[in-house]
Design an enzyme around this catalytic site. Sequence first.
Site, PDB file in Angstrom:
ATOM      1  N   TYR A  71      53.207 -24.522  37.079  1.00 20.11           N
ATOM      2  CA  TYR A  71      53.567 -23.113  36.912  1.00 20.11           C
ATOM      3  C   TYR A  71      54.957 -22.970  36.307  1.00 20.11           C
ATOM      4  O   TYR A  71      55.175 -22.165  35.395  1.00 20.11           O
ATOM      5  CB  TYR A  71      53.507 -22.396  38.260  1.00 20.11           C
ATOM      6  CG  TYR A  71      54.075 -21.006  38.218  1.00 20.11           C
ATOM      7  CD1 TYR A  71      55.292 -20.717  38.841  1.00 20.11           C
ATOM      8  CD2 TYR A  71      53.424 -19.983  37.534  1.00 20.11           C
ATOM      9  CE1 TYR A  71      55.826 -19.449  38.785  1.00 20.11           C
ATOM     10  CE2 TYR A  71      53.955 -18.710  37.475  1.00 20.11           C
ATOM     11  CZ  TYR A  71      55.157 -18.449  38.104  1.00 20.11           C
ATOM     12  OH  TYR A  71      55.700 -17.206  38.047  1.00 20.11           O
ATOM     13  N   TYR A  72      55.900 -23.757  36.801  1.00 21.67           N
ATOM     14  CA  TYR A  72      57.281 -23.579  36.348  1.00 21.67           C
ATOM     15  C   TYR A  72      57.557 -24.190  34.979  1.00 21.67           C
ATOM     16  O   TYR A  72      58.641 -24.012  34.432  1.00 21.67           O
ATOM     17  CB  TYR A  72      58.268 -24.102  37.398  1.00 21.67           C
ATOM     18  CG  TYR A  72      58.503 -23.077  38.474  1.00 21.67           C
ATOM     19  CD1 TYR A  72      58.072 -23.290  39.777  1.00 21.67           C
ATOM     20  CD2 TYR A  72      59.089 -21.855  38.158  1.00 21.67           C
ATOM     21  CE1 TYR A  72      58.254 -22.331  40.746  1.00 21.67           C
ATOM     22  CE2 TYR A  72      59.271 -20.886  39.119  1.00 21.67           C
ATOM     23  CZ  TYR A  72      58.850 -21.126  40.408  1.00 21.67           C
ATOM     24  OH  TYR A  72      59.016 -20.174  41.368  1.00 21.67           O
TER      25      TYR A  72
END
Lengths: 484, 320
Positions: free
Chosen positions: A188-189
């Site tokens: 996600y990051y």
Amino acid sequence: MLFGASLLEDSSQESLTDEAYFFEDLLETPATSSTLTSPQLLESPIAGKSLENALRLNEDALMLDAGQPQFTGADELLDAVQGPQPIVRDRDWVIARIESIFEGIVDALLEKKTKLSITLSCRSGTAGRTFDSANGIVTTATGLQTREITFPGSTAQEAWRFTVLVRILEIIHDALIADVIVTKRDIYYRHPDLFVKQAVVDRYVDDLACTFGVSRTFLNVSAAAKGLVAGNFTIQRADGSQINGLKDREGLLVPNLHSSDTIDMSNVQWILLVEKEATFRSLVHSDFWILLSSQGVILTAKGYPDLSTRIFLSYLTSRSSHIPTYAIVDYDPDGLAILSTYKHGSYALAHENSRATSGSAGGRQLNLPRLQWVGVRSHHLQPPASADNVCAERDTRQTQGLMKLTRRDRCKARRMLEREAFVEDGVEAEWRSELQIMLMLNIKAEMQIFEERQGGLGFWLMEALEPSAKPPREGLDDERVRQA
Amino acid sequence: MSKQYLTLHTIDNAHPTDIFALAPTKTALLSASGSSTIRIYATNAPDFPLTQKLEGAHKLGVHHLVTSKDGQRAASAGFEGKVKIWGVEGNQEKTESGTGGIWKAVGEISDSNKPGEIWAVALSADGAYLASTTYDGRINVWDLSAEGMPRIREYETKGSFGMCVDLSADGRFTASGHENGSVYVFNNDTGRMLHSLAGLVKPVRAVAFSPASKLLAAAGDARIIALYDVASGEQVANLSGHAGWVFSLGWSDTGEYLLSGSHDAKAKIWSIDTRTCVATHSHGDKPLWAVKWLPKTTRSEMFAVAGGTGAISFYREAAG
């Protein structure tokens, strides 16, 4: 942040198991969607980079495999690959599958086709999932529905989905090539602006695992650990390091296990699963734990069990089949659904269980067929009164842990009565009866009601676990005193 | 003063799981449980034989079951949200062979019935009307004699789960008990609420009109049985003594005695005249979900109790 992540994890898991899973409900339209059009997306740095990377990754493969047919159907691809040899879906197999997807995209580009597409298996609803009552496990069957993610799609959102999917595939491919583990959080990051929220990544990773018919762990992707464990076990790593389950009074995050690890549970007489973190923490700080920690393991997944926790439990129980495993969950429909997920698996992750039928060497069933439910049960709601003059006082305190069912609770209980483990003449007739009693009473209860009893939850557990709990041997007493 | 009741017979394993409801006729006892099958036992033969099974009546199990006073009609409510109406064919009065007629499905409530909406049910004495409660506290009435069994009335209360309902034998009143402790009495002739009765502050799990429709008994988690005068709405008595939540109430044929069953497996018989408990029977260690007097057909009146053990026990008043 951990709390937020935990909520996301719980929400995603619960949503998938609770009700019809509507894609649009989970994936809000991204804020930038109004400015995304097909040409712009094609020219955007992210999309361009993704496609460029795809080209680079597959340049050699393209030269070798020119003319490879485009990947258009999950079943079709799986059938095509099938030969006289049974498939071993290992890391190399998954790498090959991802690369064939990229090759399909490259071929489509070279042939100037109007659409690029990737086919995913659907995990919403219950189609293609079945309850294997002989083994007490929810698993996948033939007939899983599929859906196409295409570019350019009919909407900007569809194009965005394609981009998200290609990027996730690229990250997974990199992790597999380098043989490193990435967490869903890591993914996600990498591109929070593209992915918008964690649940998007979580969903696609599990969709891909289901599509490939492998465990998420075979994609080198793990969820961030959320389970806590404490108890008298020791894990020996290949690198010489050691994990002692009693080292930290607060409990340890559930460790990721490797095939080279060994675990010593020679003094363990029982394993206890606790639904709630608060209960876990109060137990490990109670006299109960001082007395019994040398002979047990307690663990919480903080609600619905995540995959890492279930893998860990499966590992513990497979190496110690003589040790009983107990569960204590709240007396409510979610408690029984959590119990069922531990014991039989979940519909949303049914593909994790189906590896059992494929017989792959690394496969391990994640269900716990010998799991025993010790509470909270309906007969714990109102302990027998001893004398009339203390009835009123006891009753007042007793009702503090009791609540009435909400409309959602009642709907969920009714739906559960229709599910395989709970059906009439099914494998869990007792659980079915408890759901019906819950509806008759219109009452649910948290396990905190045991704190109202003399001695609290710890004392009650000692009685409940009595067949397995034996006084520790004298030598262990000395050892514990030294550690203290 | 105490009264003696003898255990006549116990049908062990009458049902494979908790029995939630009993519904008597003159010759038979209909029983319902978490099983999908309704089981019917003859009450006019010494060993109370199983005479009929209504297989697959409700897929998810049955939570409520009632018969009309005339014994010609029954209604069952299942966890899946349906209500079925049953009628009996054949000679109800035949006693020698032990058969009490054959029960068959005659209809289903479908008008104005959303899934999960119906909970408790009651039948009028002649079996012509069905009353039921909803999760949001309404009481609906259906006309079972009309084409399609239409809903003909809806009483509204304050939104608290309607846990129990009863229709008076004279047809004039409907009573309901609710999660928040409210008890309401409605006048069926005018369609208006007659009384809102205070006194119980916890879930009310049973309401029952006396045979002459003059008294209303109500009970639940407060563990007392409240008696109200139907005409005035005044509370005329509190019957104390149960240590567990009260799940079921039943009046004897003449209204002299009230039977109650509770979560701690006790059945109690109360004298209305003296307002005292005259007998207590323990039925194992699991909840008693249903207790019922049987219609008086012999010199000694009988009652039946059932619950979490899956057994049905029959008791008879000792001759004296």
